[in-house]
Design a protein around this motif. Structure first.
Motif, mmCIF file in Angstrom:
data_model
loop_
_atom_site.group_PDB
_atom_site.id
_atom_site.type_symbol
_atom_site.label_atom_id
_atom_site.label_comp_id
_atom_site.label_asym_id
_atom_site.label_seq_id
_atom_site.Cartn_x
_atom_site.Cartn_y
_atom_site.Cartn_z
ATOM 1 N N ALA A 96 20.275 -1.158 -1.353
ATOM 2 C CA ALA A 96 19.357 0.046 -1.158
ATOM 3 C C ALA A 96 20.391 0.877 -0.311
ATOM 4 N N SER A 97 20.154 2.264 -0.465
ATOM 5 C CA SER A 97 20.861 3.262 0.507
ATOM 6 C C SER A 97 19.964 3.437 1.544
ATOM 7 N N ILE A 98 18.601 3.685 1.190
ATOM 8 C CA ILE A 98 17.836 3.872 2.104
ATOM 9 C C ILE A 98 16.525 2.762 2.479
ATOM 10 N N VAL A 99 16.485 2.432 3.683
ATOM 11 C CA VAL A 99 15.503 1.299 3.921
ATOM 12 C C VAL A 99 14.307 1.946 4.799
ATOM 13 N N LEU A 100 12.978 1.595 4.545
ATOM 14 C CA LEU A 100 11.900 2.314 5.183
ATOM 15 C C LEU A 100 11.272 0.985 5.729
ATOM 16 N N TRP A 101 11.823 0.953 7.070
ATOM 17 C CA TRP A 101 11.322 -0.217 7.755
ATOM 18 C C TRP A 101 9.960 -0.003 8.216
ATOM 19 N N THR A 102 8.815 -0.640 7.707
ATOM 20 C CA THR A 102 7.459 -0.413 7.970
ATOM 21 C C THR A 102 6.958 -1.557 8.991
ATOM 22 N N ILE A 103 6.299 -0.778 10.094
ATOM 23 C CA ILE A 103 5.694 -1.611 11.249
ATOM 24 C C ILE A 103 4.255 -1.014 11.246
ATOM 25 N N ASP A 104 3.500 -1.845 11.950
ATOM 26 C CA ASP A 104 2.027 -1.536 12.276
ATOM 27 C C ASP A 104 1.836 -1.985 13.779
ATOM 28 N N GLN A 105 2.707 -2.209 14.409
ATOM 29 C CA GLN A 105 2.780 -2.370 16.029
ATOM 30 C C GLN A 105 4.013 -2.044 16.582
ATOM 31 N N ILE A 106 3.910 -1.740 18.202
ATOM 32 C CA ILE A 106 5.111 -1.398 18.609
ATOM 33 C C ILE A 106 6.123 -2.490 18.589
ATOM 34 N N ILE A 118 2.397 7.312 9.741
ATOM 35 C CA ILE A 118 1.538 7.572 8.501
ATOM 36 C C ILE A 118 0.504 6.714 8.446
ATOM 37 N N SER A 119 -0.471 7.014 7.389
ATOM 38 C CA SER A 119 -1.488 6.071 7.110
ATOM 39 C C SER A 119 -1.410 5.967 5.553
ATOM 40 N N ALA A 120 -0.999 4.580 5.209
ATOM 41 C CA ALA A 120 -0.841 4.389 3.664
ATOM 42 C C ALA A 120 -1.871 4.371 2.960
ATOM 43 N N LYS A 121 -2.960 3.700 3.551
ATOM 44 C CA LYS A 121 -4.307 3.478 2.885
ATOM 45 C C LYS A 121 -4.927 4.896 2.800
ATOM 46 N N TYR A 122 -4.861 5.674 3.870
ATOM 47 C CA TYR A 122 -5.684 6.731 3.718
ATOM 48 C C TYR A 122 -4.964 8.121 3.135
ATOM 49 N N LYS A 123 -3.566 7.885 2.955
ATOM 50 C CA LYS A 123 -2.727 8.814 2.492
ATOM 51 C C LYS A 123 -2.336 9.932 3.338
ATOM 52 N N GLU A 124 -2.123 9.553 4.538
ATOM 53 C CA GLU A 124 -1.900 10.723 5.631
ATOM 54 C C GLU A 124 -0.423 10.823 6.005
ATOM 55 N N HIS A 125 0.131 11.855 5.945
ATOM 56 C CA HIS A 125 1.373 12.305 6.333
ATOM 57 C C HIS A 125 2.431 11.813 5.545
ATOM 58 N N ILE A 126 1.870 11.535 4.080
ATOM 59 C CA ILE A 126 2.836 11.228 3.227
ATOM 60 C C ILE A 126 3.791 12.077 2.630
ATOM 61 N N ASN A 127 3.351 13.278 2.755
ATOM 62 C CA ASN A 127 4.313 14.459 2.294
ATOM 63 C C ASN A 127 5.687 14.491 3.562
ATOM 64 N N GLU A 128 5.183 14.299 4.692
ATOM 65 C CA GLU A 128 6.117 14.295 5.648
ATOM 66 C C GLU A 128 7.230 13.049 5.353
ATOM 67 N N VAL A 186 8.787 3.436 9.552
ATOM 68 C CA VAL A 186 7.432 3.754 8.945
ATOM 69 C C VAL A 186 6.607 3.190 9.957
ATOM 70 N N PHE A 187 5.885 4.004 10.871
ATOM 71 C CA PHE A 187 4.738 3.278 11.557
ATOM 72 C C PHE A 187 3.487 3.362 10.942
ATOM 73 N N ASN A 188 3.030 2.658 10.147
ATOM 74 C CA ASN A 188 1.720 2.491 9.261
ATOM 75 C C ASN A 188 0.556 2.485 10.186
ATOM 76 N N LYS A 189 -0.603 2.672 9.429
ATOM 77 C CA LYS A 189 -1.955 2.380 10.080
ATOM 78 C C LYS A 189 -2.264 3.252 11.348
ATOM 79 N N MET A 190 -1.725 4.483 11.144
ATOM 80 C CA MET A 190 -1.833 5.407 12.432
ATOM 81 C C MET A 190 -3.281 5.699 12.623
ATOM 82 N N ASP A 191 -4.359 5.452 11.561
ATOM 83 C CA ASP A 191 -5.729 5.523 11.686
ATOM 84 C C ASP A 191 -6.129 4.591 12.567
ATOM 85 N N THR A 239 0.878 -1.253 -0.017
ATOM 86 C CA THR A 239 -0.036 -0.155 -0.118
ATOM 87 C C THR A 239 1.036 1.152 -0.061
ATOM 88 N N LEU A 240 1.949 1.102 0.642
ATOM 89 C CA LEU A 240 2.810 2.375 0.905
ATOM 90 C C LEU A 240 3.526 2.644 -0.441
#
Ligand SMILES: Nc1nc2c(c(=O)[nH]1)N(C=O)[C@@H](CNc1ccc(C(=O)N[C@@H](CCC(=O)O)C(=O)O)cc1)CN2
Ligand SMILES: Nc1nc2c(ncn2[C@@H]2O[C@H](COP(=O)(O)OP(=O)(O)OP(=O)(O)O)[C@@H](O)[C@H]2O)c(=O)[nH]1
Length: 454
Positions: free
Chosen positions: A301-311, A355-365, A332-337, A236-237
């Motif tokens: 990769a030069s950059i890794v986006l490590w995505t989590i949805d839980q602590i 962020i919320s990938a699904k609801y496209k929140e904080h993607i700019n950040e 990247v802490f996803n599903k903040m919604d 989704t991200l």
């Protein structure tokens, strides 16, 4: 090189105006065969850099179009040969008819890159500048455009010629010594001075080699791997960052098996986002293969986006750090919604972007954080950054040769042995700009990637 006069369409189809280019000994004569002007008797008397209004017609004398013809006289043209350009109305039919008329009058259709190849063979530019022409046409953002322009302007070429001059200086000092080798008491070449000079050259070559990492990333896109456990929202991200539905999204764990990647731009820089299979213990053989590929992608990769949805647990954090050592890591802490304020406030021992990938929140950040962590150097008008793998390989070999020169000096080897490596180093640097030794195979490989008409 064959000396046929060549012609090709120089513009993309679909514009208001299309240009057909002609180059070679008979360019003006052949163009004149299909051209009629009320003012001018023949184009053959026209001055270089002049423009002529008239009509082009086919073999039977039927008018094809109302045109403007530009005349370039050797050596003052792009290719260095006599050339003309016929500006027509941009219809594919008209342009095809004009090319056919030229061929009927003795032209041959140009091969891809043949105009630029001729410019190179006629000494209008060196090989690295010819390659820059292709890069310039392919450039899609500010960075790749500036890099290609710098190379076309010859900044890299002049850097190389400085290195070659210094190498020649060492060579001539050594040769002087060889000429007088009967007189053993004479030492013309101060070995300390030679060594210092060789080391200076090696440093510069090393810097150029290092610049390739940046150059290549800017040209091909800075690789960013999206990694994490299954079902955290990596695909989704990816879709969100690419602004298109590229990857399959589902709530089934282990949906992504293979690597999915594509490029997009952030602030004029190309990034290559790579979605990987979710990391988990699995008995599924295919999924396991995907996970191994994911580990490999983290490496590249030069950059890794490590995505989590839980602590994350302490074990999770350990694994994260172990797998991404030496990389720029963004968590990247996803599903903040779905998160409670309490969960968001829970302090983690590193920077986290919610962020919320699904609801496209904080993607700019997130995009800003990605851009900043890429740490892109400013590319000035005269920066020399290597962007071409062929150049990189030649530099790597030149570095080995100059290292052998340094070793030789330190070991007190005789001048003729050292000269051999100096000669190799000169030759290897010379391959980049293309010397007498450039083979047809190398030229073929470079120019076949050009478009026709360039
Ligand atoms: N119409 C048109 N536009 C074009 C090109 C072209 O060939 N035709 N170019 C090409 O792809 C690029 C411009 N590059 C060019 C490079 C050199 C010369 C040229 O005539 N050089 C002469 C004169 C130089 C001068 O007056 O200082 C020379 O080198 O002697 C022309 C175009 C982009 N735009
Ligand atoms: N509530 C919520 N759900 C999300 C969000 N982002 C993704 N999801 C959902 O999470 C599920 C998994 O999403 P994917 O993008 O397929 O996850 P993945 O990490 O690629 O999964 P694998 O392929 O198993 O590794 C889907 O049902 C998404 O709709 C979000 O920001 N909020």
């Amino acid at each position: 090189m064959d000396n046929h006069t060549i012609c090709a369409l120089a513009t993309a189809t679909g514009g208001a105006i299309g240009i057909v280019r002609v180059s070679g000994e008979k360019a003006i004569e052949i163009t004149d065969c299909i051209f009629k002007s009320t003012r001018l008797k023949t184009l053959c008397d026209a001055k270089g850099n002049s423009l002529h209004y008239g009509e082009v017609h086919d073999k039977e004398g039927n008018v094809i179009d109302e045109v403007l013809v530009s005349i370039f006289r050797s050596p003052h043209s792009y290719t260095g040969e006599d050339s003309t350009e016929i500006s027509c109305h941009g219809s594919a039919f008209i342009l095809g008819q004009v090319i056919k008329a030229l061929i009927d009058s003795g032209c041959r259709q140009a091969e891809p890159g043949e105009f630029t190849k001729r410019a190179y063979l006629n000494g209008k530019m060196d090989l690295s500048q010819a390659e820059a022409v292709a890069d310039l046409i392919a450039s899609s953002n500010k960075a790749s455009h500036q890099l290609a322009l710098n190379q076309l302007k010859g900044h890299f070429s002049s850097e190389l010629s400085q290195l070659r001059e210094q190498l020649l200086k060492i060579t001539s000092l050594l040769e002087l010594e060889l000429d007088f080798s009967d007189h053993e008491e004479l030492e013309f070449a101060d070995r300390g001075e030679l060594e210092a000079l060789a080391e200076k050259i090696q440093h510069r070559i090393s810097d150029l080699i290092l610049s390739f990492e940046t150059g290549n990333a800017l040209k091909k896109g800075i690789p960013v791997a999206i990694v994490g456990k299954t079902n955290v929202g990596k695909s989704t991200l990816l879709n969100c960052l690419l602004h298109e539905d590229k990857a399959i999204v589902s709530n089934i764990h282990g949906t992504t098996r293979d690597i999915i990647e594509d490029t997009t731009e952030i602030n004029g820089i190309t990034f290559r986002f790579i979605d990987t299979a979710g990391i988990r213990k699995t008995e599924d053989y295919v999924e396991q293969l995907g996970i191994e590929k994911a580990f490999k992608k983290i490496d590249e990769a030069s950059i890794v986006l490590w995505t989590i949805d839980q602590i994350p647990t302490a074990d999770d954090i350990n694994e994260m750090q172990r797998l991404t050592e030496g990389k720029k890591l963004l968590i990247v802490f996803n599903k903040m919604d779905c998160l409670s304020q309490q969960q968001v406030d829970n302090h983690l021992p590193f920077r986290v972007i919610y962020i919320s990938a699904k609801y496209k929140e904080h993607i700019n950040e997130l995009e800003t954080a990605i851009y900043e962590s890429a740490d892109i150097p400013t590319i000035r008008e005269n920066s020399v950054i290597v962007t071409n793998a062929r150049h990189y390989e030649a530099l790597a070999r030149a570095k080995e040769s100059i290292q052998r020169v340094i070793d030789g000096i330190q070991l007190g080897l005789s001048g003729d042995l050292i000269s051999e490596d100096l000669r190799l180093c000169l030759e290897q640097l010379g391959e980049i700009t293309g010397g007498q030794i450039t083979t047809n195979e190398v030229l073929g490989n470079i120019f076949k990637h050009f478009c026709i008409g360039k």
